[in-house]
Design an enzyme around this catalytic site. Structure first.
Site, mmCIF file in Angstrom:
data_model
loop_
_atom_site.group_PDB
_atom_site.id
_atom_site.type_symbol
_atom_site.label_atom_id
_atom_site.label_comp_id
_atom_site.label_asym_id
_atom_site.label_seq_id
_atom_site.Cartn_x
_atom_site.Cartn_y
_atom_site.Cartn_z
ATOM 1 N N ASP A 156 34.643 79.592 61.192
ATOM 2 C CA ASP A 156 34.164 78.544 62.001
ATOM 3 C C ASP A 156 32.740 77.912 61.487
ATOM 4 O O ASP A 156 32.259 78.494 60.633
ATOM 5 C CB ASP A 156 33.896 79.070 63.423
ATOM 6 C CG ASP A 156 33.431 77.956 64.713
ATOM 7 O OD1 ASP A 156 33.867 76.729 64.225
ATOM 8 O OD2 ASP A 156 33.006 78.416 65.686
ATOM 9 N N HIS A 171 35.460 81.074 73.658
ATOM 10 C CA HIS A 171 36.307 80.067 73.546
ATOM 11 C C HIS A 171 37.921 80.596 73.770
ATOM 12 O O HIS A 171 38.612 80.322 72.742
ATOM 13 C CB HIS A 171 35.995 79.435 72.097
ATOM 14 C CG HIS A 171 36.687 77.881 72.171
ATOM 15 N ND1 HIS A 171 37.438 77.219 73.139
ATOM 16 C CD2 HIS A 171 36.701 76.843 71.173
ATOM 17 C CE1 HIS A 171 37.586 76.138 72.728
ATOM 18 N NE2 HIS A 171 37.608 75.994 71.278
ATOM 19 N N CYS A 214 39.120 76.786 63.593
ATOM 20 C CA CYS A 214 39.111 75.997 64.815
ATOM 21 C C CYS A 214 38.904 74.815 64.730
ATOM 22 O O CYS A 214 39.593 73.770 65.656
ATOM 23 C CB CYS A 214 38.331 76.670 65.916
ATOM 24 S SG CYS A 214 36.660 76.876 65.679
ATOM 25 N N ARG A 226 47.121 74.362 69.931
ATOM 26 C CA ARG A 226 46.026 74.154 71.455
ATOM 27 C C ARG A 226 47.162 73.685 72.341
ATOM 28 O O ARG A 226 46.843 73.917 73.623
ATOM 29 C CB ARG A 226 45.058 73.125 70.909
ATOM 30 C CG ARG A 226 44.057 73.579 69.712
ATOM 31 C CD ARG A 226 43.447 75.071 70.435
ATOM 32 N NE ARG A 226 42.632 74.835 71.563
ATOM 33 C CZ ARG A 226 41.557 74.113 71.596
ATOM 34 N NH1 ARG A 226 40.865 73.928 70.862
ATOM 35 N NH2 ARG A 226 40.929 74.132 73.081
ATOM 36 N N GLN A 241 41.199 78.485 72.601
ATOM 37 C CA GLN A 241 41.078 78.326 71.210
ATOM 38 C C GLN A 241 41.917 79.446 70.712
ATOM 39 O O GLN A 241 43.060 79.493 69.850
ATOM 40 C CB GLN A 241 39.814 78.374 70.439
ATOM 41 C CG GLN A 241 39.957 78.495 68.999
ATOM 42 C CD GLN A 241 40.591 76.949 68.433
ATOM 43 O OE1 GLN A 241 40.160 76.137 68.713
ATOM 44 N NE2 GLN A 241 41.450 77.091 67.566
ATOM 45 N N ARG A 243 33.608 72.601 79.790
ATOM 46 C CA ARG A 243 33.147 73.052 78.533
ATOM 47 C C ARG A 243 31.712 72.778 78.962
ATOM 48 O O ARG A 243 31.100 71.935 79.181
ATOM 49 C CB ARG A 243 33.476 72.076 77.388
ATOM 50 C CG ARG A 243 32.649 72.188 76.151
ATOM 51 C CD ARG A 243 33.346 71.607 75.020
ATOM 52 N NE ARG A 243 34.572 72.198 74.450
ATOM 53 C CZ ARG A 243 35.142 72.130 73.235
ATOM 54 N NH1 ARG A 243 34.545 71.160 72.343
ATOM 55 N NH2 ARG A 243 36.106 72.729 73.097
HETATM 56 N N1 NVA Z 1 31.630 77.436 67.554
HETATM 57 C C1 NVA Z 1 31.770 76.165 67.574
HETATM 58 C C2 NVA Z 1 33.272 76.055 68.195
HETATM 59 C C3 NVA Z 1 33.735 74.450 68.137
HETATM 60 C C4 NVA Z 1 35.163 74.263 68.496
HETATM 61 C C5 NVA Z 1 30.717 75.327 68.623
HETATM 62 O O1 NVA Z 1 30.733 76.089 69.537
HETATM 63 O O2 NVA Z 1 30.458 74.372 68.355
HETATM 64 N N1 CP Z 2 38.557 73.443 68.283
HETATM 65 C C1 CP Z 2 38.103 72.702 69.324
HETATM 66 O O1 CP Z 2 37.630 73.425 70.400
HETATM 67 O O2 CP Z 2 37.829 71.740 68.943
HETATM 68 P P1 CP Z 2 37.127 70.462 69.774
HETATM 69 O O3 CP Z 2 35.747 70.731 70.004
HETATM 70 O O4 CP Z 2 37.386 69.042 69.092
HETATM 71 O O5 CP Z 2 37.735 70.624 71.329
#
Ligand code: NVA
Ligand code: CP
Length: 304
Positions: free
Chosen positions: A223, A129, A263, A291, A132, A102
Site C-alpha cells: 500500500d 479498512h 489496495c 470490492r 478492503q 470514511r
Molecule cells: N492506507 C491508504 C489506503 C487507501 C485506500 C490510506 O489510508 O490512504
Molecule cells: N482501495 C480503496 O479503498 O480505494 P479508494 O480510496 O479509491 O476507495
C-alpha cells in the site's frame, strides 16, 4: 446469515471466523450469478476523505441490490460546518437504512455508530479498512481455490490496511507476515488481537526484514507509504521505505505461483514497481473488482 443482520462493521475484528467465511462464500455466489438477492434500502455515504473504489463499489452494489445511495459530501452537508457527528448520526438514522463512513479517527466512527441505530460500516479510517480486506481475501481464495495453508506477506507501512489484514488473515487462518520499517510497525494492540484470534490456526509475524518476510509467500501485498492525512510526511518517508518496495527481487523470494496485491491507488516506482504491478502475477484489477462483490455480500447480509 441471521447473525449479521443489523450489525455494524467498525473493525474486521467485529466478525467471527464463520461470519467472514460466510461473506466470502456469499460474495462468490453472487459474483458467479448463482444468487441475486434484492434489498430496496438506502445507504448513506459519509466520506471525509477521497475515494474512487469504495465510493463507486458501494454505490453500484446498492443499485445492483435494488436499493440506492445518498452521497453525503461533508462540504454539502452541515458536517463540513461543524455539526456534531453525534447529532448528524441521530438525524441520518431516521432517513437511512445504513451508513458507510470514511473518516480519520476511529473514535469519530465509533461516535457515529454509538448514536445511530442503523448499521454503520467502516469505509476506511486511520486505524482500519475492513471492506478492503473482504475483497482481498476473496481474491486470495479465488486465486488458490481456498485459503488453507496460505501465507500473505504485506510489505510497507503498518497502516490501516495492514491492521485489517492482520485481523482478517487471523480470522480465516491465513499466515500473515508484516514487514515494515522500524517506527512504522502496526500497532501492538492490533498485533496482539490478531495473535489471539489466530491462536494455533495460523502464524502472525512482524518483522523489519522484507526479504525474509517474502520467502515462500503466496501473496505479496503493499500500500502507499504515506496514507491520506500523512501527505506532509511523504518526502521524509521515501528513503526510509525504499528497501520495502515490491520489485522483481522481492517477488523472486516468494512462491513461484505467488500473486501480487495492492489496495490501490498505487504509486509506481515507490511502494511497487510498474513492472510488478502490471506483471503476470499481479491480481490488482481483480482485487479492485472484488470490492463490489464483497460489499454486496456485506450489504445484503446486514440489510436483509
Ligand atoms: N492506507 C491508504 C489506503 C487507501 C485506500 C490510506 O489510508 O490512504
Ligand atoms: N482501495 C480503496 O479503498 O480505494 P479508494 O480510496 O479509491 O476507495
Amino acid at each position: 446469515m441471521e447473525g449479521l443482520r443489523g450489525r455494524d462493521l467498525l473493525s474486521l475484528g467485529d466478525l467471527q471466523p464463520s461470519e467472514l467465511l460466510y461473506l466470502l462464500e456469499f460474495a462468490t455466489q453472487m459474483k458467479v450469478g448463482a444468487i441475486a438477492p434484492k434489498c430496496a434500502k438506502v445507504l448513506g455515504l459519509l466520506f471525509q476523505k477521497a475515494s474512487t473504489r469504495t465510493r463507486v463499489s458501494f454505490s453500484v452494489a446498492m443499485y445492483q441490490l435494488g436499493g440506492q445511495i445518498i452521497d453525503l459530501h461533508p462540504q454539502s452537508t452541515q458536517v463540513g460546518r461543524g455539526e456534531p457527528l453525534a447529532d448528524t448520526a441521530r438525524v441520518l438514522d431516521r432517513y437511512l437504512d445504513a451508513l458507510a463512513v470514511r473518516t480519520f479517527a476511529q473514535a469519530d466512527l465509533t461516535t457515529i455508530a454509538d448514536h445511530a441505530r442503523i448499521p454503520v460500516i467502516n469505509a476506511l479510517t486511520d486505524l482500519e479498512h475492513p471492506c478492503q480486506i473482504l475483497a482481498d481475501l476473496l481474491t486470495l481464495q479465488e486465486s488458490f481455490g481456498g485459503l488453507s495453508g496460505l501465507t500473505l506477506t504485506y510489505i510497507g507501512d503498518g497502516n490501516n490496511v495492514a491492521h485489517s489484514l492482520l485481523l482478517g488473515c487471523a480470522l480465516v487462518g491465513v499466515n500473515i507476515r508484516i514487514a515494515a520499517p522500524p517506527g512504522f510497525l502496526p500497532l501492538a494492540a492490533i498485533v496482539e488481537q490478531a495473535q489471539a484470534i489466530a491462536a494455533t490456526k495460523s502464524e502472525v509475524t512482524i518483522t523489519s526484514d522484507p526479504v525474509v518476510a517474502a520467502q515462500g509467500a503466496h501473496a505479496l501485498y503493499t500500500d502507499v507509504w504515506a496514507s491520506m492525512g500523512q501527505e506532509s510526511e511523504a518526502a521524509d518517508r521515501l528513503p526510509l521505505f525504499q528497501p520495502y518496495q515490491i520489485n522483481d527481487h522481492i517477488l523472486q523470494q516468494a512462491d513461484s505461483q505467488a500473486i501480487v496485491l495492492h489496495c490501490l491507488p498505487a504509486h509506481r516506482e515507490e511502494e511497487i514497481t510498474a513492472a510488478v504491478l502490471e506483471g503476470p502475477q499481479s491480481r490488482v484489477w481483480e482485487q479492485a473488482e472484488n470490492r463490489l462483490h464483497a460489499q454486496k455480500a456485506l450489504l445484503a447480509s446486514i440489510l436483509t
